[in-house]
Structure formats: C-alpha cells, structure tokens
Scaffold this motif. Structure first.
Motif, PDB file in Angstrom:
ATOM      1  N   UNK A 281      22.777  96.366  15.292  1.00 58.62           N
ATOM      2  CA  UNK A 281      21.884  97.426  15.769  1.00 58.62           C
ATOM      3  C   UNK A 281      21.198  97.061  17.081  1.00 58.62           C
ATOM      4  N   UNK A 282      21.259  95.787  17.460  1.00 58.21           N
ATOM      5  CA  UNK A 282      20.503  95.330  18.631  1.00 58.21           C
ATOM      6  C   UNK A 282      20.851  96.105  19.902  1.00 58.21           C
ATOM      7  N   UNK A 283      19.822  96.339  20.721  1.00 60.67           N
ATOM      8  CA  UNK A 283      20.025  96.911  22.052  1.00 60.67           C
ATOM      9  C   UNK A 283      19.352  95.960  23.034  1.00 60.67           C
ATOM     10  N   UNK A 284      19.423  96.313  24.322  1.00 61.04           N
ATOM     11  CA  UNK A 284      18.727  95.482  25.301  1.00 61.04           C
ATOM     12  C   UNK A 284      17.255  95.331  24.943  1.00 61.04           C
ATOM     13  N   UNK A 285      16.717  96.432  24.466  1.00 62.55           N
ATOM     14  CA  UNK A 285      15.278  96.445  24.242  1.00 62.55           C
ATOM     15  C   UNK A 285      14.891  95.998  22.839  1.00 62.55           C
ATOM     16  N   UNK A 286      15.642  96.438  21.844  1.00 60.58           N
ATOM     17  CA  UNK A 286      15.215  96.190  20.473  1.00 60.58           C
ATOM     18  C   UNK A 286      16.075  95.145  19.776  1.00 60.58           C
ATOM     19  N   UNK A 287      15.405  94.285  19.040  1.00 63.06           N
ATOM     20  CA  UNK A 287      16.103  93.263  18.263  1.00 63.06           C
ATOM     21  C   UNK A 287      15.767  93.474  16.793  1.00 63.06           C
ATOM     22  N   UNK A 288      16.783  93.356  15.957  1.00 63.05           N
ATOM     23  CA  UNK A 288      16.600  93.561  14.523  1.00 63.05           C
ATOM     24  C   UNK A 288      16.770  92.246  13.780  1.00 63.05           C
ATOM     25  N   UNK A 289      16.076  92.147  12.649  1.00 64.37           N
ATOM     26  CA  UNK A 289      16.224  90.930  11.863  1.00 64.37           C
ATOM     27  C   UNK A 289      15.796  91.134  10.426  1.00 64.37           C
ATOM     28  N   UNK A 290      16.178  90.190   9.587  1.00 60.18           N
ATOM     29  CA  UNK A 290      15.807  90.241   8.177  1.00 60.18           C
ATOM     30  C   UNK A 290      14.967  89.025   7.827  1.00 60.18           C
ATOM     31  N   UNK A 291      14.056  89.233   6.898  1.00 65.58           N
ATOM     32  CA  UNK A 291      13.234  88.116   6.460  1.00 65.58           C
ATOM     33  C   UNK A 291      12.992  88.164   4.966  1.00 65.58           C
ATOM     34  N   UNK A 292      12.860  86.993   4.402  1.00 64.61           N
ATOM     35  CA  UNK A 292      12.534  86.893   2.986  1.00 64.61           C
ATOM     36  C   UNK A 292      11.455  85.832   2.835  1.00 64.61           C
ATOM     37  N   UNK A 293      10.638  85.981   1.829  1.00 66.01           N
ATOM     38  CA  UNK A 293       9.699  84.917   1.481  1.00 66.01           C
ATOM     39  C   UNK A 293       9.363  85.062   0.012  1.00 66.01           C
TER      40      UNK A 293
ATOM     41  N   UNK B  29       1.601  90.906 -20.244  1.00 70.04           N
ATOM     42  CA  UNK B  29       1.192  91.151 -18.859  1.00 70.04           C
ATOM     43  C   UNK B  29       0.619  89.907 -18.193  1.00 70.04           C
ATOM     44  N   UNK B  30       0.734  89.879 -16.878  1.00 70.05           N
ATOM     45  CA  UNK B  30       0.022  88.877 -16.087  1.00 70.05           C
ATOM     46  C   UNK B  30      -0.432  89.495 -14.769  1.00 70.05           C
ATOM     47  N   UNK B  31      -0.945  88.674 -13.875  1.00 69.60           N
ATOM     48  CA  UNK B  31      -1.659  89.210 -12.713  1.00 69.60           C
ATOM     49  C   UNK B  31      -0.724  89.829 -11.680  1.00 69.60           C
ATOM     50  N   UNK B  32      -1.271  90.740 -10.895  1.00 67.62           N
ATOM     51  CA  UNK B  32      -0.496  91.471  -9.889  1.00 67.62           C
ATOM     52  C   UNK B  32      -1.167  91.462  -8.504  1.00 67.62           C
ATOM     53  N   UNK B  33      -2.445  91.796  -8.473  1.00 69.85           N
ATOM     54  CA  UNK B  33      -3.090  92.201  -7.225  1.00 69.85           C
ATOM     55  C   UNK B  33      -3.238  91.150  -6.148  1.00 69.85           C
ATOM     56  N   UNK B  34      -3.605  89.929  -6.535  1.00 73.18           N
ATOM     57  CA  UNK B  34      -3.802  88.915  -5.494  1.00 73.18           C
ATOM     58  C   UNK B  34      -2.468  88.446  -4.954  1.00 73.18           C
ATOM     59  N   UNK B  35      -1.539  88.241  -5.860  1.00 74.63           N
ATOM     60  CA  UNK B  35      -0.197  87.813  -5.471  1.00 74.63           C
ATOM     61  C   UNK B  35       0.388  88.742  -4.403  1.00 74.63           C
ATOM     62  N   UNK B  36       0.048  90.027  -4.538  1.00 69.19           N
ATOM     63  CA  UNK B  36       0.622  91.030  -3.634  1.00 69.19           C
ATOM     64  C   UNK B  36       0.279  90.762  -2.174  1.00 69.19           C
ATOM     65  N   UNK B  37      -0.788  90.003  -1.944  1.00 71.21           N
ATOM     66  CA  UNK B  37      -1.229  89.784  -0.566  1.00 71.21           C
ATOM     67  C   UNK B  37      -0.690  88.479   0.020  1.00 71.21           C
ATOM     68  N   UNK B  38       0.330  87.911  -0.606  1.00 72.22           N
ATOM     69  CA  UNK B  38       0.770  86.584  -0.190  1.00 72.22           C
ATOM     70  C   UNK B  38       2.086  86.570   0.603  1.00 72.22           C
ATOM     71  N   UNK B  39       3.157  87.032  -0.016  1.00 69.36           N
ATOM     72  CA  UNK B  39       4.477  86.825   0.595  1.00 69.36           C
ATOM     73  C   UNK B  39       4.877  87.792   1.714  1.00 69.36           C
ATOM     74  N   UNK B  40       4.297  88.994   1.780  1.00 70.77           N
ATOM     75  CA  UNK B  40       4.731  89.870   2.877  1.00 70.77           C
ATOM     76  C   UNK B  40       4.580  89.233   4.266  1.00 70.77           C
ATOM     77  N   UNK B  41       3.496  88.487   4.468  1.00 75.03           N
ATOM     78  CA  UNK B  41       3.267  87.903   5.802  1.00 75.03           C
ATOM     79  C   UNK B  41       4.381  86.940   6.213  1.00 75.03           C
ATOM     80  N   UNK B  42       4.668  85.905   5.394  1.00 72.98           N
ATOM     81  CA  UNK B  42       5.768  85.024   5.818  1.00 72.98           C
ATOM     82  C   UNK B  42       7.124  85.723   5.854  1.00 72.98           C
ATOM     83  N   UNK B  43       7.335  86.712   4.989  1.00 72.63           N
ATOM     84  CA  UNK B  43       8.616  87.437   5.043  1.00 72.63           C
ATOM     85  C   UNK B  43       8.739  88.139   6.393  1.00 72.63           C
ATOM     86  N   UNK B  44       7.629  88.703   6.844  1.00 75.40           N
ATOM     87  CA  UNK B  44       7.668  89.388   8.133  1.00 75.40           C
ATOM     88  C   UNK B  44       7.866  88.393   9.276  1.00 75.40           C
ATOM     89  N   UNK B  45       7.185  87.267   9.190  1.00 74.93           N
ATOM     90  CA  UNK B  45       7.364  86.245  10.233  1.00 74.93           C
ATOM     91  C   UNK B  45       8.820  85.787  10.275  1.00 74.93           C
TER      92      UNK B  45
END
Ligand code: FES
Ligand code: FES
Lengths: 745, 291, 150
Positions: free
Chosen positions: A428-440, A702-718
């Motif tokens: 999908x890459x163009x001169x201007x835009x670069x695409x990538x995938x991330x996981x964390x 059941x176990x916890x959900x809410x705090x965990x949710x704020x953890x991995x998106x950041x490194x996945x995006x990086x």
C-alpha cells in the motif's frame, strides 16, 4: 464458559445512564449547601521556592471570608498515598506548604461567599517567592535524588546471557501523563449534626480519604465520614486525597460547608501524574527464539513528594515476570525526586511503563532472528497453571493462574489475518504514506494479595419488599462497577439486577474494605465477595425454607425473586424475609469478610495496522484489534467500553500525551490545547475479542479488564510505526516531530 | 475599578458611538466569538472590563458580492464561511481554512474578524485571505473607513495597524472574472481541532491548462505570513502535474530554510511543508477534475 | 445588566453581570447544572449548549451575549420528544460511563441532527470533535449517534 447464565455475560443497560444522559446526575461540583463557601486553592508558580504570602489585601475584599496559608494549618505530616494505617510509606506532605516543591504545589486557600469572591481574593494575594535550585527530569535527578530502589530477580542473568546467541538492547522513555478525567478535582466538606466531619468526595478509596484526613488533621477516624459521590472519571487521578484534607480543615475552621473546585490547570499541575520513566531493556535469546535472559532497569520520576515512589517501582517490576517464561531475569526499579508534580496511581499502575519499552524490545528480538513477532511471543509466553492454593510465580508473587496469553496471541493473529497482512501491507505504500503492522502483549494483576491486605466486608440482605440490599464499599469510577456487582448478585440469587441496590462507599454506612478501587481488584475480589455472600444468603434461605416447609434443601427453588419448591408454597423473597423475621426472629441476611484467594494475571494482545504520513509525521490507525484474557466477561458492553476507553488513553501515550516542563520547572502543557488527548476524529474503531476460559477463583470465572486495557495499545502502535518506517522509536510519545526526525536520521 | 460594562451595538451608528467611548480606555475589549478572549481573560486574570459585543451587528454578519468584490462582515462565523456558496465558488481557500479552525462549537462562534484582528501567527484564515488578495476595512469613531491590504494590516504576533478608536468591520476579496482555483491545508498536532504548526493557501489561475497566475502563502512559520514568491514564479507557465509538484516540494523546504534558518522547529517544518503543499496541489487537481 | 433571553423555551429576565461567562450564568444563576465545566477554554465541550440551535461552548460565551437569543441545555430538551431517542440510544449503546461528558455529547448530537438528520460516520465524528471523553474511547458514542431511531 458463558453457559446457562441468566445475567452474567449479558448486555444489561447501566442503571445510572439515563439520568446521566438527561443531565440529572448531581456531581460534587453541582452540590449546593446552605451557607456554603467556595474555596480556591492557590498553588505555586515556581518549582522550588520559599513562599511568603501577604493576605491583607485579599481579606479586605468583599465576600472573601478567610485565607489560609502554611501558618494556619496543622503541622502534621501525611502521605496521600497511604490507603490504610499499616502503610509503610513515609510522610512528607502538609495541607499547605511553606516551601513549594513544584509548580502547582499547594500554598494557600482562599474562601469566599462565591467563586468570584474567592477568585478575586486569590488575585489580591501578594505572593513572594524566594527561589531555590530546581531538579527537573531524570537526568538531573539521577546523581542526587534517589528516593527508592527495588530489585526483583529469578535465576541468574549472567549465566543466562552467556547462553544467548543474541543480545538485544533498547533504551527508551515514557512521559508524565495527566489522567484527564473530564471532571476536575473537587470536594465538599461540612460538619454534620453529629459533629462528624462529612466529606463528599469523588474518590476511589473512602477509607484512604478517612485515613489521610485523620493523619493530616490529627482527628479520630470515626469522626470523619467520607461519602463517595458520583465522579466524572478518575483513572487513578482521584485515588490520593488532594483536596479532602484541606477542604475538611476549612470546614472545621469556618464551621461552614466548603466546596473546592480545581480548574484544568490545577488538575494537571496540582494533583498527580503517571510517573515518567527512562528505561533500559536487554534481552538474550537463542537463535531459535527462546528468551534465556532479560535485564530491565527503570528509573521513575517520582515528582516532588514521596507519594507512590515505592509503589510504582515495585508494581512495575512484578509485571515483568508475568508474561513470558524467562528463566533468568533481573529487574531494578528506582524512583527519584524532582521538582515536578508528584506521581500517583494511573490506570495500569506501572504496567504501561514496563511494557512500553520491553514490548518494543521483544519485537526487535524477534526481528534479529527473522521470526514473526507474534510467533516469537507465543513461543515465550507462559502456559496456564492449574489453580493451587498458595502457588507462587518466579519471584514469589501469587501464581499467574489460568493465564491465556497464548490464546490472546493465536486467536488475535487469526482474527486480524496477521499473516496475510504481513505479506501485503507494504504494497500500500506511496511516496507519502507508509503502512505497517504492530503487535504487543501485556500482563496485569487482580488485587493486592501477597503485597498488601486484600479483603473486603459485605452484607447482603433481602428487604421486606423483595429487593436486595448489598452493602460493600465499592466506588464506581464510571466503569459500571455497581452494575457488575448487581449482575453477580443477581445471578446467584436469581433475581433481576434492577431489584438489587448496591450503594457506593460511605465510611459510616459501608463495612470496611482494605483497599478500595485500586489494583484491578474490584471485579475479582469485591465481585468474589458479593458472590460468596449471595451464596451464603441463598444457602441460609434454602435452609430456612426447607425447615419451615418440610422439604429438602436441594428441593428449594429460586427463580425470578420467588422461593419455593415443587410441593410447597411459593413466595417472593420479600414475603419470605418477613416470614423468617417473624418465625425465627432473624433477618434474611449474610454478612462476611472475604479475603482475596489468589491474584492471577490477565493478559492482552493488541494488533494494529497503521498509516504514517512521511511528510507531516501524522499517524493514523487503519485497523485495531484488542484481545483480552478476561476469564469470563460479566457484561460485554461494559467490558468493551473499558477496552476502548483504555485504548484511547494508551494510544494517547504513544502519540501525543505528555506533560512538559521547561528547565525551570514551569508547566508548558497546562490546558487541553497544549495537552492533547485523542478526540473523536482521531479515534478509530477498536475491535474487541475476549478470551473467556474462566479464572478458578474469580466470580463466575471473571477477572480484571479495565486497567489492562490501557497497557498494550501503546507499544503495539509504536511497533506498527517502526514497522512502517523502518525506525526504532522508543521515546514516547511518537510526536510528528520525533517521527520526522527519526525518518531523516 | 470594577466596570463590567457591556455594549452590544446593533447598527453601525451605535458601533461608532461605542468606538468614541473606547478610544481612551484600555479595558475595552471587542468580543464576538469570545473564543480567544475567554482563554486570555483566564490567563491574565482579567476580571473587570468593558465588553463590546459584535455578535448583534447583523450588518457585519453578511457575505455578499459587491461590485467585483466579495465582502465578508467581521462578525461572520467560521461555520458560515465554511458553508458559504459564494466563497466555495470564489474563495474556496477561505472556506476550507474556516472549516479547519477549532471544533464545531468554536466554529459556530469564532469570527473572521476575531481570527484576523487577534493576529495570531497560527490563524488559519489569514494566509487563506492573503492568498485571495484580501483587504481589510476599518471603521473609526468618526465613522470614517479605511481600507488596507491584509498583509500590511498585520504587523506581527498580536500586533496590527488598528487604532484604539477603530474596529475591523469587513474583509474584502477581489472577485476575479477569471476562473481561479484556491485551496488551503494545514498540519497541526492532530487531525481535527488543532492549532496549525504550518499552513498553506494557494490561488491558481489557469490559461489553456497552464498556470497563468499563482499566489502562495505559508502561515504559522514566523510571526507573519510568508509569501512564497519563488514558488509562485516557478509555477507560471507550467502544467499542473506531478513533475511540478515534486519541484514545489523541494522549493517548499527551501522556503522554510530561508524563513527560519535558526529555529529548531525548522527541522520538522521543512518536511511538514511538503504535506501541506501536496494537499493543496491535489485539492486543486480534484477541483479542476470536478469542474 | 438585565438579560432577556429564552432559556429552555421560557422567556427569562435576569439581572446579572453581563461579562460573566455563560457557563456560570447557567449553572449558578439558572441552576442548570447539566452544563459542566471541564476546561474553561473551549477545548473539552462538556459545557456545550445550544445557542440559537447551534452547539457552542458556554465557557467561551459571555452572559450578555445571549441577550435576545435562545439558549437550550439538556434540561430544556423535550424528554419525551427529541431527547428520547438520543438518550435511549446512548443508554443502550453503552455510550455513558462516568457521564460527565454526556450532556455535552447529547447537545452536540442534537445540533448535528438539526442540520443533518442522516449523518455519516465522519460527519458524526466531526460534530463531536469538540467534545472530549476520557472514558469510552468514543466508539460507543459514535455507535449511539448512528443508531438513533428516527
Ligand atoms: S468547559 Fe467549556 S469547553 Fe471545556
Ligand atoms: S463518559 Fe466519562 S468522560 Fe465521557
């Protein structure tokens, strides 16, 4: 799981949503009490200075009722981080300070008949600052300002690294972050008719507010009544009492109700922040992808007071040993004083920091041997453990339990079509835009077991009208905690959640709870308590019914609020309660102290496709999937809401959120136009997938959900950005400027 | 002393009378959208002042063709600018710029007069208006009007040629007979609701598929807008194609290097400028395609 | 100054400092506390109200400026009429968590619907761009606006 439940796992609407939508819900800022004074907190404009305040002009203003400074307040040190009397945290705060240690430090309080008078009073104060040297940032602090250090280790890292074929090292940093609850900090205090100091607070731990206020004001605990009120968001930011002690002090002094409201600048500068960190991660791997050793060193910016300086270094370290099976690992965490806003709890408590760099490092390790980063994680992730009482992990913390990180990764990989996308995304890459995938991936906990007291008391009673009254000190931060408890009790008692009332915490009404809404303990521990109490109550009902109507206990049926058996009378719970009261002289009630039984981990894996503008450095998320190991979801709508909201915070940390000071400690990001949180157009759909394989000691699994949710998106995006650009950005946030700089280096 | 007076003139005559009062007073503030004022009042702890509300001046809320010009009242909001068909046809860059200011709520209040008169270096309507050749019309306490080019009107950050007895009443844009295309783009710290780090507005007139006239402005770089003369010249006589774009991108970076040779923000802006140039370039491609 | 305005459908005549911010006038003088203040600088949208049927942040409007105009807050919307489907959709979608941003979100939604009864997802996002929410990540709010019954 999710088999045959009537209320668990169901999308039940929140009972409080309607009034909130209609604007009828009263928050503390909306309270009006007769004779109430308005307080304006005065905070330091200098990062380190001895303060001299001339109050005479202010006091002369019409409508100004009082001005308090250091001279007026008790000289009783306290630590706002202490949530119970056994806390070992050293005490170094006062209600108002003579020497301000950061911009935003509390130096005075002006009380007026209304907000305008208080504002005018504040403006009329003559404040002189005798400036002292400042230490801003970790680099400056590292020589002299260490205040806490903690090490955890397992195996031997030295011999581990010897076995490694490759050693991958990364350095990076995470910023100070503002919680950005849309409701600013606020508090109302008054002296009630019984002479109690009554504090209305949107807090996370009423007993913490009580404890800290008792310390600060040198008052009997039992004379301080704290009522948790509706709150407009917290995310950890309202855990430590900031306004409560001073508001209480002002109410006692004046004998009138006092309301103190912060503005946004105060909320950013005068409350608490997520601790900034600088980190170094070294990982040793074999050529077939097994991690054999890892060493993590983190320095935290603790800010100007001790607050959570120990907690952050400890909590963060523990998480390093919960996700991947690494035989030899060492963690060193240190916290330093600086002349900046103190650190505090912030959604994820150390997890966002510890995963921020290590998850980038994992990607780099996988890349070194040409292995797919998802497969690399699956290879190294822990397997689930059978529940065993007292079992521990590599560093002696409670065992990780039914840990489903591998499931998160494999299912996520499948759903996200990771493999196909990996092959085609760059097309999908163009001169201007670069695409990538991330996981964390990430790991988080479920309470305080093995670290701090973790128990709660609960009383559950059937009322004469058939409704159920549950007394437990819970605090709904907006996540839907009340509904969660209602659904749990409803499932056990076979009665509609609407008929169950679970009022929020009140030190004079709720039975004691050891830790409040912290540490991801509410669903797991408090929910477990409600379940157990409801079961006990049900058992008691069955016994009484059986003996009253001569049937076997097993024959007693509970359905939709009706108790009965095949051959005997059916009656609603309320009539049965009245019947029992008359016949047995007892209330239909169960009362117990519930101790946390385990403290398993929860896990997430986040997958992101990103599009980066090589010209502007702007990042756009094209697609995002969050997979969370939730054991058993209590209410999918609430759980998804947590994951999506957590993502908003975490992605903000990766893209734009950062509290910035200049070299003198002046706050540069003092409003929402300089401190950006992600808004609607920049937020993409967050797809969610829950792994529900049950956690043995959790309520219904059941176990916890809410705090965990704020953890991995950041490194996945990086990781996605780095994949798109071929960079190795490790300093959060990846602002457009940093991206362009990295591209041109 | 506490004044807290509030004037809300409804006609030009009433406005002139208030200007007469204002002329010797420092604590008089013109208020329209109040979107900037509210922030300033907070920052500088302004509690007592006299407000002159311009939002009741219906005469200043019109966008109309007058002769061969378009006249825009100072109290026209960003929302009205963005939605204006006259502007879409004859001043598209300004409509686009207005649509990129602040949030929906802010655009419903913020006015072009305020955006220009506050003379922020980041004001989006300024480069857009400059590219369209705008002049401003000032009214004084004697009822006299004067007109001057927008570019001259703004002296620097927060400084304009306005006198204490004057008010900005209109922005005038020449409505060329020729078919002109114009466009605006910006880069901020996020996609929407953002203050420009760099913005760009262009106006291009084609003759037989070749550029006959080109006007290009950059904003948010220095204290004033920058007219990109070299880039303008470079376009003349050229076809609007990828080759020209590639050259403009390089010239854009050069333009930034020259404008702010020593500022640290240069490193970012010399690349980001390519983003805004590409945007306006492609926008004009698609406008031409449509028409 | 005496302010004459139509507030929540009723003609109101009220003595007040005209230079006071509208958010304070509405909350303190009119008791309309659905209007929240989150930033005081037009950045968060929690103080959003309708001014002549358009969404504006009431922290950036002066009370004097509403003279002769019409202001509407959530309290003034017809609970059984225009508000009902919006409110129900928010409740059902799980668009309400702490609720602090909600009245502002609802006002922005109503303003959008006046102008554009059939908005696309991008139009919804743009209409809500000035309303910050820290709880929901906006997903469910956008879903709620999409699914409002007509
Ligand atoms: S309080 Fe008005 S926009 Fe935030
Ligand atoms: S629901 Fe809490 S800020 Fe939106």
């Amino acid at each position: 799981m999710n088999s045959g439940f009537k209320y668990i796992g169901k999308r039940i609407n929140r009972p409080d949503a309607r009034d909130k939508a209609l604007g009828r819900t009263k928050y503390i800022g909306d309270m009006k009490l007769h004779g109430m004074l308005c307080g304006k907190l005065v905070t330091s404009k200098k990062a380190h200075a001895v303060v001299q305040i001339d109050t005479s002009k202010a006091l002369a203003i019409k409508g100004v009722r009082a001005v308090f400074t250091y001279e007026d307040v008790p000289k009783k040190l306290y630590n706002s981080n202490q949530w119970y009397s056994g806390s070992a945290d050293k005490e170094d705060e006062l209600i108002l300070h003579k020497t301000a240690k950061h911009v935003g430090d509390r130096i005075a309080l002006v009380l007026g008949d209304n907000m305008e008078a208080a504002e005018r009073g504040r403006k009329a104060l003559i404040i002189e600052y005798e400036e002292l040297p400042v230490i801003i940032g970790l680099e400056a602090a590292s020589e002299t300002n260490l205040c806490f250090e903690k090490e955890f280790s397992c195996g031997s890292v030295e011999s581990g690294f010897e076995k490694a074929d490759f050693i991958i090292e990364d350095k990076g940093s995470t910023p100070k972050i503002h919680h950005a609850a849309i409701e600013n900090h606020v508090c109302v205090a008054e002296v009630d008719t019984f002479g109690n100091l009554l504090i209305w607070s949107p807090c996370q731990v009423v007993f913490q507010v009580q404890h800290v206020t008792a310390r600060a004001l040198d008052m009997p605990y039992d004379k301080i009544r704290v009522v948790k009120s509706y709150m407009g968001g917290s995310f950890g930011g309202k855990t430590m009492p900031i306004l409560e002690p001073i508001c209480g002090f002002a109410a006692l002094k004046t004998g009138r109700p006092v309301k103190i409201i912060m503005d946004r600048r105060d909320s950013i500068s005068a409350t608490r922040t997520r601790n900034a960190s600088v980190q170094r991660v070294r990982t040793g791997i074999t050529k077939d992808g097994k991690i054999v050793a890892r060493e993590i060193e983190i320095d935290f910016d603790g800010g100007a007071y001790l607050t959570n300086s120990a907690g952050i270094a400890v909590a963060s370290g523990k998480k390093a040993f919960r996700a991947y099976d690494i035989e030899n690992q060492k963690y060193v965490g240190r916290t330093y004083y600086t002349n900046t806003t103190p650190g505090g709890a912030c959604r994820g408590y150390g997890s966002p920091q510890i995963h921020a760099i290590s998850e980038i490092n994992i990607n780099n390790a996988a890349a070194r041997i040409g292995m797919d980063p998802v497969d690399f994680r699956i290879l190294n992730a822990f397997d689930p453990q059978e529940y065993e009482k007292g079992a521990v992990d590599q560093i002696g913390m409670p065992a990780i339990g039914n840990a489903r990180l591998k499931d998160c990764l494999t299912e996520g990989k499948e759903h996200f079509r990771w493999r196909e996308r990996m092959q085609t995304v760059k097309d999908k890459n163009t001169d201007r835009y670069a695409y990538g995938l991330g996981v964390a991936a990430s790991a988080h906990g479920n309470g305080y077991l093995n670290s701090f007291p973790d128990f709660t008391n609960v009383a559950i009673q059937i009322m004469p009208d058939g409704r159920v009254f549950v007394r437990i000190a819970i605090h709904d931060l907006g996540c839907g905690t009340v509904l969660t408890m209602q659904q749990i009790a409803a499932e056990v008692l076979s009665i509609s959640p609407e008929l169950i009332n679970v009022p929020e915490a009140d030190t004079h009404q709720s039975p004691y709870d050891s830790a409040g809404t912290q540490a991801s303990r509410v669903t797991y521990v408090c929910g477990g308590a409600v379940k157990e109490a409801a079961e006990e109550l049900k058992k008691k009902m069955a016994q009484m019914y059986a003996s009253s109507f001569s049937c076997k206990e097993e024959e007693v049926k509970f359905e939709d609020g009706i108790i009965g058996s095949e051959y005997a009378e059916h009656m609603n719970y309320g009539s049965f309660a009245t019947f029992c009261e008359k016949k047995y002289s007892t209330a239909l009630k169960a009362d117990l102290e519930y101790k946390a039984k385990a403290n398993p981990s929860v896990y997430s894996a986040v997958f992101i496709e990103v599009k980066v503008d090589r010209y502007s450095g702007m990042v756009e998320i094209e697609d995002m999937l969050v997979v969370q190991d939730a054991g058993q979801v209590i209410n999918p709508t609430l759980a998804e809401g947590q994951v999506q909201g957590g993502a908003q915070m975490s992605l903000g940390m990766a893209l734009c959120e950062e509290i910035v000071y200049d070299e003198k400690g002046n706050l540069k990001t003092d409003n929402f136009s300089k401190y950006h949180i992600i808004n609607a157009p920049s937020m993409q759909e967050v797809k969610t997938l829950f792994i529900e394989k049950g956690e043995p000691m959790g309520p219904f699994g059941a176990k916890s959900v809410g705090e965990l949710a704020a953890v991995a998106p950041a490194p996945a995006l990086m990781n996605a950005i780095n994949h798109a650009l071929g960079t190795n950005l490790t300093d959060y946030p990846a602002t457009p400027e940093k991206i362009i700089e990295a591209l041109n280096n | 002393m506490r004044s807290n007076a509030f004037y809300a003139p409804e006609t030009i005559q009433e406005l002139i009378e208030v200007l007469e009062l204002k002329k010797d007073n420092r604590d008089f503030y013109f208020i329209a959208g109040a979107t900037d004022f509210a922030i300033n009042a907070k920052k500088h702890e302004i509690m007592d002042y006299t407000a002159i509300d311009l939002t009741h001046m219906d005469e200043l809320k019109r966008i109309e063709k007058v002769g061969d010009c378009i006249e825009i009242g100072a109290a026209v909001t960003m929302t009205r600018l963005e939605e204006s068909n006259i502007l879409k046809d004859h001043g598209n860059a300004l409509a686009e710029a207005a649509g990129r200011v602040g949030s929906t709520q802010i655009r419903n209040r913020a006015t072009i007069g305020g955006n220009i008169a506050n003379a922020s270096q980041c004001a989006d309507t300024v480069p857009a208006s400059c590219a369209l050749g705008a002049t401003v019309i000032l009214l004084d306490s004697e009822g006299k009007q004067r007109e001057l080019p927008l570019e001259e009107f703004i002296l620097g950050i927060g400084h304009t040629q306005i006198k204490s007895n004057e008010v900005l009443v209109k922005i005038r844009i020449p409505n060329g007979r020729k078919m002109a295309y114009s466009s605006f783009s910006k880069v901020g710290s996020r996609k929407n609701v953002t203050i420009s780090k760099i913005n760009c507005a262009v106006r291009i007139v084609f003759e037989d598929n070749y550029v006959a006239e080109a006007t290009m402005y950059f904003g948010s770089i220095g204290s004033k807008v920058i007219k990109a003369v070299a880039m303008e010249k470079h376009c003349i006589g050229r076809a609007w194609d990828e080759k020209l774009l590639a050259e403009l991108l390089e010239l854009g970076s050069l333009q930034i290097d020259q404008a702010i040779p020593t500022r640290s923000s240069r490193h970012y802006k010399r690349i980001a400028v390519k983003g805004v140039i590409s945007d306006v370039f492609n926008d004009i491609v698609s406008q031409r395609g449509v028409i | 100054m005496i302010i004459n305005a139509v507030i929540n459908g009723e003609a109101v005549e009220k003595e007040c400092n005209p230079n006071k911010r509208l958010v304070e006038f509405l909350r303190d003088d009119m008791g309309l506390v659905s209007v929240k203040e989150g930033c005081g600088e037009g950045e968060c949208g929690s103080c959003t109200v309708l001014l002549d049927k358009e969404a504006v942040t009431s922290c950036t409007v002066l009370a004097g400026q509403i003279n002769g105009r019409e202001v509407t807050t959530v309290e003034g919307l017809d609970v059984m009429g225009e508000l009902k489907p919006v409110m129900e959709s928010f409740v059902k979608a799980g668009a309400v968590q702490c609720g602090y941003c909600t009245p502002g979100m609802i006002i922005s939604t109503i303003a959008l619907r006046y102008k554009n009864p059939n908005p696309t997802e991008d139009e919804i996002k743009r209409a809500l761009e000035g309303n910050l929410c820290r709880c929901t990540g906006y997903n469910k709010i956008i879903e709620a606006v999409k699914k409002i019954e007509r």
